[in-house]
Design an enzyme around this catalytic site. Structure first.
Site, PDB file in Angstrom:
ATOM      1  N   MET A 281       0.865  -1.341   0.110  1.00 33.80           N
ATOM      2  CA  MET A 281       0.094   0.041   0.210  1.00 33.80           C
ATOM      3  C   MET A 281       0.982   1.244   0.164  1.00 33.80           C
ATOM      4  O   MET A 281       0.306   2.324   0.240  1.00 33.80           O
ATOM      5  CB  MET A 281      -1.037   0.050   1.158  1.00 33.80           C
TER       6      MET A 281
ATOM      7  N   HIS B 272       9.392  -3.190   3.242  1.00 36.48           N
ATOM      8  CA  HIS B 272       8.893  -3.522   1.887  1.00 36.48           C
ATOM      9  C   HIS B 272      10.034  -3.942   1.072  1.00 36.48           C
ATOM     10  O   HIS B 272       9.940  -5.071   0.259  1.00 36.48           O
ATOM     11  CB  HIS B 272       8.426  -2.534   1.416  1.00 36.48           C
TER      12      HIS B 272
ATOM     13  N   GLN C  82     -10.271  -2.469   2.301  1.00 36.46           N
ATOM     14  CA  GLN C  82      -9.803  -3.243   3.504  1.00 36.46           C
ATOM     15  C   GLN C  82      -9.545  -2.289   4.893  1.00 36.46           C
ATOM     16  O   GLN C  82      -9.430  -2.755   5.764  1.00 36.46           O
ATOM     17  CB  GLN C  82      -8.373  -4.011   3.295  1.00 36.46           C
TER      18      GLN C  82
ATOM     19  N   ARG D 105       3.129   2.695   9.305  1.00 42.22           N
ATOM     20  CA  ARG D 105       2.337   3.647  10.101  1.00 42.22           C
ATOM     21  C   ARG D 105       3.361   4.343  11.295  1.00 42.22           C
ATOM     22  O   ARG D 105       2.824   5.121  12.011  1.00 42.22           O
ATOM     23  CB  ARG D 105       1.323   2.853  11.009  1.00 42.22           C
TER      24      ARG D 105
HETATM   25  P1  AMP Z   1       1.652  -2.910   3.346  1.00 39.10           P
HETATM   26  O1  AMP Z   1       2.166  -1.874   2.497  1.00 39.10           O
HETATM   27  O2  AMP Z   1       1.662  -2.810   4.833  1.00 39.10           O
HETATM   28  O3  AMP Z   1       0.347  -3.678   2.989  1.00 39.10           O
HETATM   29  O4  AMP Z   1       2.603  -4.199   3.478  1.00 39.10           O
HETATM   30  C1  AMP Z   1       2.964  -4.720   1.962  1.00 39.10           C
HETATM   31  C2  AMP Z   1       3.737  -5.978   2.363  1.00 39.10           C
HETATM   32  O5  AMP Z   1       4.875  -5.628   2.997  1.00 39.10           O
HETATM   33  C3  AMP Z   1       3.087  -7.208   3.319  1.00 39.10           C
HETATM   34  O6  AMP Z   1       3.322  -8.248   2.794  1.00 39.10           O
HETATM   35  C4  AMP Z   1       3.257  -6.632   4.605  1.00 39.10           C
HETATM   36  O7  AMP Z   1       3.517  -7.755   5.492  1.00 39.10           O
HETATM   37  C5  AMP Z   1       5.261  -6.436   4.207  1.00 39.10           C
HETATM   38  N1  AMP Z   1       5.755  -5.803   5.347  1.00 39.10           N
HETATM   39  C6  AMP Z   1       5.344  -4.802   6.076  1.00 39.10           C
HETATM   40  N2  AMP Z   1       6.276  -4.483   6.938  1.00 39.10           N
HETATM   41  C7  AMP Z   1       7.287  -5.266   6.906  1.00 39.10           C
HETATM   42  C8  AMP Z   1       8.395  -5.426   7.483  1.00 39.10           C
HETATM   43  N3  AMP Z   1       8.744  -4.705   8.617  1.00 39.10           N
HETATM   44  N4  AMP Z   1       9.232  -6.382   7.201  1.00 39.10           N
HETATM   45  C9  AMP Z   1       8.814  -7.145   6.106  1.00 39.10           C
HETATM   46  N5  AMP Z   1       7.726  -7.090   5.525  1.00 39.10           N
HETATM   47  C10 AMP Z   1       6.998  -6.299   5.825  1.00 39.10           C
END
Ligand code: AMP
Length: 285
Positions: free
Chosen positions: A30, A37, A61, A187
């Site tokens: 996102m 990421h 979501q 966040r």
């Molecule tokens: P998001 O943008 O928060 O929806 O996250 C996108 C992807 O990055 C998801 O698969 C998350 O689980 C992964 N992700 C977010 N934070 C971390 C982190 N600190 N370490 C590894 N993967 C992460």
């Protein structure tokens, strides 16, 4: 790095690559990207795939309109970070491109969607699965990379792939943490420096629970953890749970010896520091 914002342009390009024998590795996000990421992109690179990262803040979501409105959007910085990480393709569609007719599919993930995030963000997993399935249909990846940071999401995505019999291999990726242990999250930028200090209690509690597990009964562990997490009045604990890593079923009190368990177990935490909601989890055995 190539950047596409329409499905047609992305498809035309990916079709050519597939014909040339390339495999596609997909990293849905996102945006508001951080090193966590980027570690997913690095993991995908190891598989010698064409890396496609999507940035899409998925309205279906979010269970709170303010949370959706305030979700950080940093497209220019994200694009540079992805470029620097040698990502091959950025897919950044509009809401209209993904949802031409506002619609939601209804899934039944059974028990997996009921505990933890299921209680505190009702409807969240249905919206997440709707968009992940839509993105899977568009990108048609061979591999898709998801962080263990969102462990319940990862478990549900694996179930989605099974239920729909999709030919996609889901690759779990370890949580990347800041030096002090705080799990990286989009966040975190909402946290003041004082709150960032306070947030360390999350990973400290998880690692301490792991350390105490071999010598402490579960009910005592849970009691200790909840106490530890609720000492600070600026923190509102949503849940602390110890659960089976496959079924997500809570581990019952009364088990005193972790060797009695054949499966992997994890501890999960969700809480709010001020207005910012944070989640984290850790494998215990
Ligand atoms: P998001 O943008 O928060 O929806 O996250 C996108 C992807 O990055 C998801 O698969 C998350 O689980 C992964 N992700 C977010 N934070 C971390 C982190 N600190 N370490 C590894 N993967 C992460």
């Amino acid at each position: 790095m190539l950047k596409f914002d329409t499905i047609t342009d992305l498809n035309n390009h990916l079709e050519k690559l597939r014909k040339d024998g390339f495999k596609i590795g997909f990293i849905p996000t996102m945006g508001a990207l951080h090193r966590g990421h980027l570690s997913l992109i690095e993991r995908a690179k190891q598989d010698k795939v064409i890396t496609v990262c999507s940035i899409f803040v998925n309205p279906t979501q979010f269970t709170n309109a303010n949370d959706l409105k305030n979700y950080p959007r940093t497209m220019d910085a994200d694009s540079s970070l992805l470029d620097g990480a040698n990502c091959d393709i950025l897919f950044a569609p509009s809401v209209e491109e993904i949802y031409p007719h506002p619609s939601k599919t209804f899934y039944n993930f059974g028990f997996l969607e009921t505990p933890m995030e299921g209680i505190h963000r009702k409807g969240h997993f249905n919206g997440m699965a709707t968009v992940v399935n839509r993105l899977f249909e568009i990108v048609k990846p061979d591999f898709a990379y998801f962080g263990e940071k969102d462990f319940q999401q990862l478990t549900i995505v694996k179930m989605l792939v099974k239920m729909q019999a999709l030919p996609i291999k889901i690759i779990p990726c370890e949580t990347l943490r800041e030096k002090g242990g705080l799990a990286m999250s989009s966040r975190n930028i909402h946290l003041s420096s004082k709150e960032k200090e306070e947030a360390l209690i999350i990973s400290q509690t998880l690692f301490k629970v792991k350390e105490l597990l071999p010598t402490t009964p579960f009910d005592e562990l849970r009691y200790w953890a909840i106490n530890n997490l609720t000492k600070n009045p600026n923190i509102q604990l949503e849940y602390f749970e110890i659960a089976d890593a496959e079924t997500l079923k809570p581990i019952k009190d009364g088990i005193t010896n972790p060797d009695q368990l054949n499966s992997k177990i994890r501890a999960f935490i969700a809480l709010k520091i001020g207005q910012t909601r944070l989640i984290d989890n850790l494998e215990l055995n």
